[in-house]
Structure formats: C-alpha cells, structure tokens
Write a protein that holds these residues in place. Structure first.
Motif, mmCIF file in Angstrom:
data_model
loop_
_atom_site.group_PDB
_atom_site.id
_atom_site.type_symbol
_atom_site.label_atom_id
_atom_site.label_comp_id
_atom_site.label_asym_id
_atom_site.label_seq_id
_atom_site.Cartn_x
_atom_site.Cartn_y
_atom_site.Cartn_z
ATOM 1 N N ASP A 46 51.145 23.808 15.348
ATOM 2 C CA ASP A 46 50.678 22.494 15.914
ATOM 3 C C ASP A 46 50.049 21.292 16.040
ATOM 4 O O ASP A 46 50.155 19.999 15.484
ATOM 5 C CB ASP A 46 49.288 23.249 17.624
ATOM 6 C CG ASP A 46 50.248 23.520 18.221
ATOM 7 O OD1 ASP A 46 51.948 24.000 18.521
ATOM 8 O OD2 ASP A 46 49.386 24.788 18.478
ATOM 9 N N SER A 105 48.856 27.345 12.297
ATOM 10 C CA SER A 105 49.850 26.833 13.661
ATOM 11 C C SER A 105 49.807 25.816 13.399
ATOM 12 O O SER A 105 50.079 24.410 12.347
ATOM 13 C CB SER A 105 47.834 26.143 14.163
ATOM 14 O OG SER A 105 48.373 25.387 15.028
ATOM 15 N N SER A 112 49.440 17.899 17.351
ATOM 16 C CA SER A 112 50.064 17.334 18.059
ATOM 17 C C SER A 112 50.413 17.078 19.605
ATOM 18 O O SER A 112 50.511 15.870 20.282
ATOM 19 C CB SER A 112 52.197 18.389 18.233
ATOM 20 O OG SER A 112 51.173 19.204 18.576
ATOM 21 N N TYR A 113 50.070 18.583 20.301
ATOM 22 C CA TYR A 113 49.303 17.651 21.817
ATOM 23 C C TYR A 113 48.011 16.792 21.801
ATOM 24 O O TYR A 113 47.771 16.492 23.191
ATOM 25 C CB TYR A 113 49.724 18.952 22.668
ATOM 26 C CG TYR A 113 48.816 19.994 21.872
ATOM 27 C CD1 TYR A 113 47.152 20.358 22.157
ATOM 28 C CD2 TYR A 113 49.275 21.242 21.531
ATOM 29 C CE1 TYR A 113 46.644 21.004 22.301
ATOM 30 C CE2 TYR A 113 48.487 22.442 20.863
ATOM 31 C CZ TYR A 113 47.103 22.423 21.015
ATOM 32 O OH TYR A 113 46.179 23.143 20.459
#
Length: 494
Positions: free
Chosen positions: A26, A24, A45-46
C-alpha cells in the motif's frame, strides 16, 4: 528508528521507508528524475485524495524546468498544510495519518502535505439519547467534524481545545475542551494530568479513556458523563465543566459530574420550567421505585406480612398458591428473565429486537404464571421496576440501578426490612465516598448547597436561574444580572 534521520540517498531512503512499513504494497513510492536531481513522493494509496494529489502536487512538480528546493515546495505548491520533518519516525507517523511525503535527495528534511481521504458517516440523529424537543444531531466518528460542530455551537474565542496524544503503540488524538474564563483550573489540570500520565498501548474509544481516568474503577456508578449529543456537551461546557474528545469516537466525555447530573436532560431546558421540573422529579422517583419496589415485595412476603393490607393479602395468597419457590428466588428468576430479554432485544436487529422484547415478555410472563413459577403481582412489580430504570437519560446510570437491585433483593430475602435498611445505608455511604475529578459526587446534597437545587433536583424559570451550578466550580458563578433579567420593555402604544 528514532536515530534514523535525513539526509539519505534515494535508494537508502526508499529501502528504509519500505522497511518501516514492513514491505507493505500500500506504500506508493514515485521517483522523478528532473534537472539532475531525484525527487521522491511517498503516500499510502487508500489514505490520500488522488485527484488532488495529481492536480495540485504532481503536475506542478513535474512541469517545472528548474531544480526544486524545500523552500520552493512550500512556496509554489498550492497546498496550505505543509511541514518539514527530518526524522524517519516522524515521517512514518505522518504517512499513517494521511500525509504525502516529498523528499529531494540531498536535503536534510522532507516536506509533508496533509491530504487525507477520510471516509466517515455524516451527522445523523442521535440513537442512544433520543429527544422530543431540541437539536436532533449527534456526534460522529470524525474528530474534524465534531470539532466543527462544537466550534459552530460555541462561537467564541474563549473556547479552548487542547490537543494531546494518547497510546504508546497505537496513537490517538485527544482534545480537552473548556471555556477558559469559566472552567476551574484545578479541574482542567486534573483532567490534563490524568490523560498525560496514562501508560497504555492504545485507547479504543472515549468510554475506555473514561474508565482509565475515573476516580474509582470499582464502583458500579459512572463518575464521568458520556454523551453523543452536541447540545448536552456544549451546555455542560458553558456551566464550567471540562469535556474530552477522542478521535474515531462518536461519544464525548464530561466532568466533573454529580449523581443528579445523570438524571438531567437538555430537553428539560427546551420545555417550560414547570414541565421540566415535573419530569426531572419523576425520574428521581422512578430511580427510587426501581431500586426499592421488588426488595420491598420480597421482604413483605418473607418476614413482614403485617405491612400488607388485609384486602390485598387474600389476592396475594391466591396468586402465590401454586408457586413452589420462596419470594426471593421467584423475584431473582424474573429479574434475570427481564435482563435476558433486554439484552437479547438490544443485540438483535432493530425490528426483530422490538418484536422479541414485546412478544417475548408477554409470552414468557403468561407462561410463567400458568406454569406456577411466579405470581401475577410480581410480574407487575418487576415490569414497573424495569420501566422505572429506563427513565434515566444516561444508559450507564440505568444499568447501574438495575445492578444495585440484585443485592438488595438478596438482602431483603435474608433479613427483610433490616436487610433493605442495611443495603440503603451501604449505598448512601458508598455514594458519599465517590468523587468525580476529585469533586463530591452527591453535590448539592453533600456538601449542602440549596442554590444548586435548581440545576439538579428541579428547574426554575430562566429569570431566576441567574447562577451557574457550584458543583462545576466555575470561575464566573453569575450567568447574568438578576435585576435585569426581570426587566420588561414593552412597546409604548402612545
């Protein structure tokens, strides 16, 4: 994945974590080379607060001139929620839930910090359970927010919030909430055992969990109460009942419950006792009217003309003169029409839905009468039955009442009053067999407990309401002293 454990070299660790997250993009991987050692920082990250990550973790980590150890990380990094993990599976779960992983090459454990970026709506006014009096706040989808609200309302060390994890593929956090000195141990253990024994891939919402653990999944009547109101949830807890919360769900679950609990509202407590009693009795009357009124119309016009007053018979005859359908089919058509309008109004946007319900009901009702599909009197009866079913504070109970009405109409059309009697007898037997967490569903009628009528059928003044309802099986049945509740200590004018 269970056998993968630390220590690992830097590249192996990075490759392993990428594989766990299916490559991924992310998953952010940062590698720092300091004083001859590799330090790896991992996060999604989010799901983390990047400003705090930079300020409170990365800056202290990169500015040090000495080699780091896991003990140094926990002592010198100014973040309170830290833990150590050596299993790759546990690290993966921690990252998914908003944790940051710091691994020093060669160490047998990685240090994790809980720093989630949680986006959720704030506390708002309840939508599905509206109140005129009392607190207007509702639960949200954030478990942390909901826990804070409950702790704020029940400010006592006696409050217990047991944590459990449900779901084999997608895990959800579940909390069992009760007051240790009040809740019956058998009720708590029954709730705990049913949740613990669940073998499901995931639990989407509290309502789904309730269906999985209720006593009878074949009954149309709900056996566990669902609410989005903190005051109703906490009021039930103080009566000795057991509550359940599921992360990401704005609805709470309460048990054990009785049939009469679904017609109670915390609003009854906030108004004077005689007003609260009147409204509560009105709801019970409305339930009976909603169930029996339309079937009685069908039975009377099909088999029992003698029960209709002679002055009303002429009006009925004129009203049904142009209707080509028998009363049972006429009633079923109108009941289905009302249900279609209700469902359409609920699914459309708010303003459009209200217009659809009002205008659609008036236009279609008037058109049906003019076209000869139905009579004016039946429209009044159907509308009254529908209004009566909406008086139930519980949406699920109101829906159950509307569903029960359909087989009663069919039996009334087939056998008249005998069919209605048979349907009511079957309904009572069915309710007598139902249980909620193993407790009688028709309490305090069965088993009979006259003391509990105060908390179910009507409401007495608080000075006389000194006992908790026995249907919840509380350990401490006495709320406060009956003698002291009547004492009045007025100021002595002398």
């Amino acid at each position: 994945m269970d056998h993968l454990k630390l220590p690992m070299n830097t590249q192996t660790f990075l490759d392993t974590m990428k594989e766990q997250f299916n490559q991924s993009p992310d998953l952010v991987q940062k590698v720092f080379q300091m004083e001859g050692q590799s330090i790896i920082v991992l996060f999604i990250s989010y799901q983390v607060k990047k400003d705090r990550l930079e300020r409170e973790l990365l800056e202290p980590l990169t500015q040090s001139r000495k080699p780091w150890t896991n003990q140094d990380l926990q002592n010198k990094i100014p973040l309170a929620s830290s833990s150590k993990e050596k299993s790759i599976k546990k690290l993966t779960e921690q990252l998914i839930h908003g944790n940051i992983c710091v691994y020093i090459e060669g160490e047998s454990e990685a240090v994790t910090y809980f720093l989630p970026q949680q986006d959720h709506r704030g506390i708002e006014r309840a939508e599905t359970e509206s109140l005129v009096f009392g607190p207007q706040m509702s639960f949200t989808e954030s478990l942390v927010t909901n826990l804070n609200v409950i702790r704020w309302r029940l400010d006592t060390e006696d409050l217990v919030m047991e944590k459990m994890i449900v779901g084999e593929r997608i895990k959800s956090e579940v909390r069992i909430v009760y007051l240790k000195s009040l809740a019956d141990e058998e009720n708590v253990e029954t709730m705990r055992q049913r949740i613990r024994d669940l073998k499901v891939a995931e639990v989407e919402d509290t309502s789904v969990l309730g269906q999985l653990i209720e006593d009878s999944s074949s009954s149309v009547f709900p056996q566990l109460l669902f609410t989005e109101l903190p005051d109703r949830f906490c009021n039930s807890i103080t009566k000795g009942r057991v509550g359940v919360m599921v992360d990401k769900s704005p609805t709470m679950l309460i048990g054990p419950m009785t049939l009469f609990s679904y017609f109670e509202s915390t609003e009854d407590l906030y108004m004077r006792w005689n007003m609260g009693s009147f409204i509560r009795l009105l709801r019970f009357s409305a339930m009976f009217i909603s169930i029996i009124l339309t079937p009685m119309y069908v039975a009377a016009l099909t088999y029992h003309y003698e029960v209709i007053p002679s002055s009303l018979m002429v009006t009925l005859g004129q009203s049904r003169a142009n209707v080509p359908f028998p009363p049972v089919l006429e009633a079923l058509l109108l009941e289905i029409l009302i249900e279609l309008l209700r469902e359409a109004g609920a699914r459309l946007p708010t303003k459009v839905g209200q217009t659809m319900g009002i205008v659609g009901g008036i236009v279609l009702g008037q058109a049906a009468v003019q076209a000869g599909f139905t009579s004016n009197i039946l429209i009044i009866i159907i509308a009254l039955s529908a209004l009566a079913s909406f008086t139930a504070p519980s949406y699920l109970m109101g829906t159950a009442i509307r569903i029960v009405r359909f087989p009663m109409i069919i039996l009334a059309g087939a056998w008249g009053l005998i069919g209605i009697t048979f349907a009511l007898s079957f309904l009572i037997i069915h309710l007598l067999k139902q249980k909620s967490l193993g407790r009688p569903y028709l309490a305090p009628i069965y088993p009979l407990s006259l003391r509990d009528f105060n908390d179910s059928i009507f409401r007495l003044p608080f000075q006389k309401n000194t006992r908790r309802p026995l249907s919840a099986m509380p350990k401490d049945k006495q709320r406060y002293s009956n003698k002291k509740s009547h004492e009045h200590k007025d100021v002595d004018p002398s």
